[in-house]
Design a protein around this motif. Sequence first.
Motif, short mmCIF file in Angstrom:
data_model
loop_
_atom_site.label_atom_id
_atom_site.label_comp_id
_atom_site.label_asym_id
_atom_site.label_seq_id
_atom_site.Cartn_x
_atom_site.Cartn_y
_atom_site.Cartn_z
N ASP A 97 0.85 -1.18 0.00
CA ASP A 97 0.00 0.00 0.00
C ASP A 97 0.89 1.23 0.00
O ASP A 97 1.52 1.56 1.01
CB ASP A 97 -0.91 -0.01 1.23
CG ASP A 97 -1.86 1.19 1.24
OD1 ASP A 97 -2.05 1.78 0.16
OD2 ASP A 97 -2.39 1.54 2.31
N ALA A 99 0.11 4.25 0.01
CA ALA A 99 -0.36 5.37 0.82
C ALA A 99 0.35 5.42 2.16
O ALA A 99 0.57 6.51 2.71
CB ALA A 99 -1.88 5.25 1.03
N SER A 100 0.72 4.26 2.71
CA SER A 100 1.41 4.22 4.01
C SER A 100 2.87 3.78 3.88
O SER A 100 3.61 3.88 4.85
CB SER A 100 0.68 3.27 4.96
OG SER A 100 0.55 1.98 4.37
N ASN A 101 3.28 3.34 2.69
CA ASN A 101 4.67 2.92 2.46
C ASN A 101 5.20 3.69 1.25
O ASN A 101 5.37 3.14 0.16
CB ASN A 101 4.75 1.41 2.21
CG ASN A 101 4.20 0.60 3.36
OD1 ASN A 101 4.86 0.38 4.36
ND2 ASN A 101 2.96 0.16 3.22
N ASN A 102 5.41 4.98 1.46
CA ASN A 102 5.73 5.84 0.32
C ASN A 102 7.13 6.45 0.37
O ASN A 102 7.43 7.35 -0.40
CB ASN A 102 4.71 6.99 0.23
CG ASN A 102 4.58 7.75 1.53
OD1 ASN A 102 5.36 7.55 2.46
ND2 ASN A 102 3.58 8.61 1.61
N SER A 103 7.98 5.94 1.25
CA SER A 103 9.32 6.53 1.37
C SER A 103 10.33 5.74 0.55
O SER A 103 10.04 4.67 0.01
CB SER A 103 9.75 6.56 2.84
OG SER A 103 9.87 5.23 3.34
N HIS A 106 11.09 2.15 1.96
CA HIS A 106 10.13 1.11 1.61
C HIS A 106 10.41 0.57 0.21
O HIS A 106 10.32 -0.64 -0.04
CB HIS A 106 8.70 1.64 1.70
CG HIS A 106 8.28 1.99 3.09
ND1 HIS A 106 8.00 3.27 3.48
CD2 HIS A 106 8.09 1.22 4.20
CE1 HIS A 106 7.64 3.29 4.76
NE2 HIS A 106 7.70 2.04 5.21
N GLU A 130 -2.44 2.34 -4.95
CA GLU A 130 -2.35 3.80 -4.73
C GLU A 130 -0.92 4.29 -4.98
O GLU A 130 -0.34 5.01 -4.16
CB GLU A 130 -2.82 4.16 -3.32
CG GLU A 130 -4.24 3.75 -3.00
CD GLU A 130 -5.27 4.42 -3.88
OE1 GLU A 130 -5.01 5.53 -4.37
OE2 GLU A 130 -6.34 3.83 -4.09
N MET A 133 0.75 7.86 -4.50
CA MET A 133 1.12 8.41 -3.20
C MET A 133 2.62 8.33 -2.93
O MET A 133 3.10 8.90 -1.94
CB MET A 133 0.37 7.66 -2.10
CG MET A 133 -1.15 7.77 -2.18
SD MET A 133 -1.75 9.43 -1.88
CE MET A 133 -1.45 9.57 -0.12
N SER A 135 6.47 9.22 -2.97
CA SER A 135 7.19 10.48 -3.11
C SER A 135 8.03 10.46 -4.38
O SER A 135 8.31 9.41 -4.95
CB SER A 135 8.07 10.73 -1.88
OG SER A 135 9.05 9.71 -1.77
#
Length: 604
Positions: A97, A99-103, A106, A130, A133, A135
Amino acid sequence: MSKYLVSARKYRPVTFDQLIGQDHISRTLKNAIRNNKLAHAFLFCGPRGVGKTTSARILAKVINCENPQNDGTDPCNSCSSCKSFNENASFNILELDAASNNSVDHIRSLTEQVRFQPQQGNFKVFIIDEVHMLSSQAFNAFLKTLEEPPAHAVFILATTEKHKILPTILSRCQIFDFKRIQNHDIVEQLESINKAEGRTAELEALHLIASKSDGAMRDALSIYDKIAGIAGDRITYKDVVNSLNVLDYDYYFNVTDALLQKDLSSALLILDDIIKKGFEANQFIEGLSEHMRNILVCKDPRTLSILEVSPALREKYHNQSTAASHSFLLSALHILNQCDISLPRAQNKRLYTEIALGKINYMSNRVEDETFMEKKTEVVTSKEKLLQSPSHSNVSQQPVTIHPVKSDKSANTKAINHSTLQPKNENPKKDKETNSPSKAQKDTSKMASADLVNTPVISNFSSLINRIKDEEDEKKLLREKISLESIHEIWESYTTNTKSKSLKAALKLAHKALDNRTLIIQVPNGLNRNMILQESDLIERIRNELGMEDLIFDIRVNKEMFPDYEELETKKVLSNKEKYIMMRNINPLIDDLRHTFDLKVDKP
């Protein structure tokens, strides 16, 4: 207590054939699998709830199945790979996901897992939901792996906002655009779920659920579960209306009937009932606008397929469309649209809504007046044709063309003066004795003249046509007298009276020549040409006084005709540095002064 699964999960498609409303996607993916031409990276984009993640899971399951069916396009659901997938225990399929693992970290951990071979099956599938999301730094860290992954790695990216993804990512993926699911497809799926669950439902209820889902199957199933919990084994239209807090379409049919019958009181009472039930004015305006649009669509049988409603409701729309004219519907839509725009800023929203209903109600009077005027125009036209026929004895045998003129009450009154246009009697006394009208006849005559105040009679047209012919003859005589001298007199008079010195100089300098219906004006430069072109009063004055409305003005720039004319040279604007250089050339000591006081010359 048994574990409950929502319908969106319980009836989730497990094969490409079960995908709803995405035939172009399933057909393309099946052909790619069948021909062994599967890409290493996919991008599934589209609105929410249309099957993006479901398609990604089906694809991952099929390409890892040990015994695929139907030319390798369907999973067998019996091999170890399919069983582990069904139990959410497959190590070959990794879902992330974004949205919560966007760095970046990850993405680095994901690229490290790409290097490892799959434990069973042929491919290791990475599904990133998603993906928009992520970066920009994470996207950049993902670029190289996405472009050249190992042969066993397949990436499936899913997003609802494709425009937020970097072009460098888009160029490395096969892009599949998912479309919104049509209402009839959603209704068919809901009917099949109804049968599987042992429920019954009214067709209007399922259509209303489909329309409120906005093309998303997941939303439709969520609404269905909610209503099924309230209604039980039978879902009715009233259950859906009460659960979703929407207005019943019967309200809109009743309001429209009242407006068509010019019964504003009934329309206002229906609006009052709607507001008392807790609905806002903007909900009513939006619903009535959609209702008017549906009626307009039903006016033509070719556009009936656009209306996504049940057959019974489509029949009601069609019946009401026969009573409403195109002009009424389009005018009502315009009024409702203006009300919808102004309503958010209004302090008294109910008053704005009632004003809109009042405009629509009394708008039909204006439409009827226009229809009456059209019919009256047809009567006048038929009389004109009668006058132009050779058999009529009161009209000249030559054909007469009447040009359209602007409608003016004073002009009409002047043109149709009954006291001057009535035929003269040779023996007035005899007519007075024998043809004197009674009082009833006088009253009838007054009523007829009041109804047809501007409708000419046959005898009036003869005088009207003769006057038009006289005006044409006068214009013809004026055209024959047109000369360059008469144009020059008007030109000089206008030049003398103008207050602008520059315009006066331009008019005096212009050279004029007359060629049939064209006045050729030659000037030395474009500035003078533009100044004369802007003098519409001069042009209209020449045309009116000469009686030549079709006189053409051809204004040309001809420098050779004005050899003595010298244009003013535009002064060059010097910069500060150029001014300083000029001063230094005149007096070199200025440079010593600048060095002594450490002065700087500003840049332009």
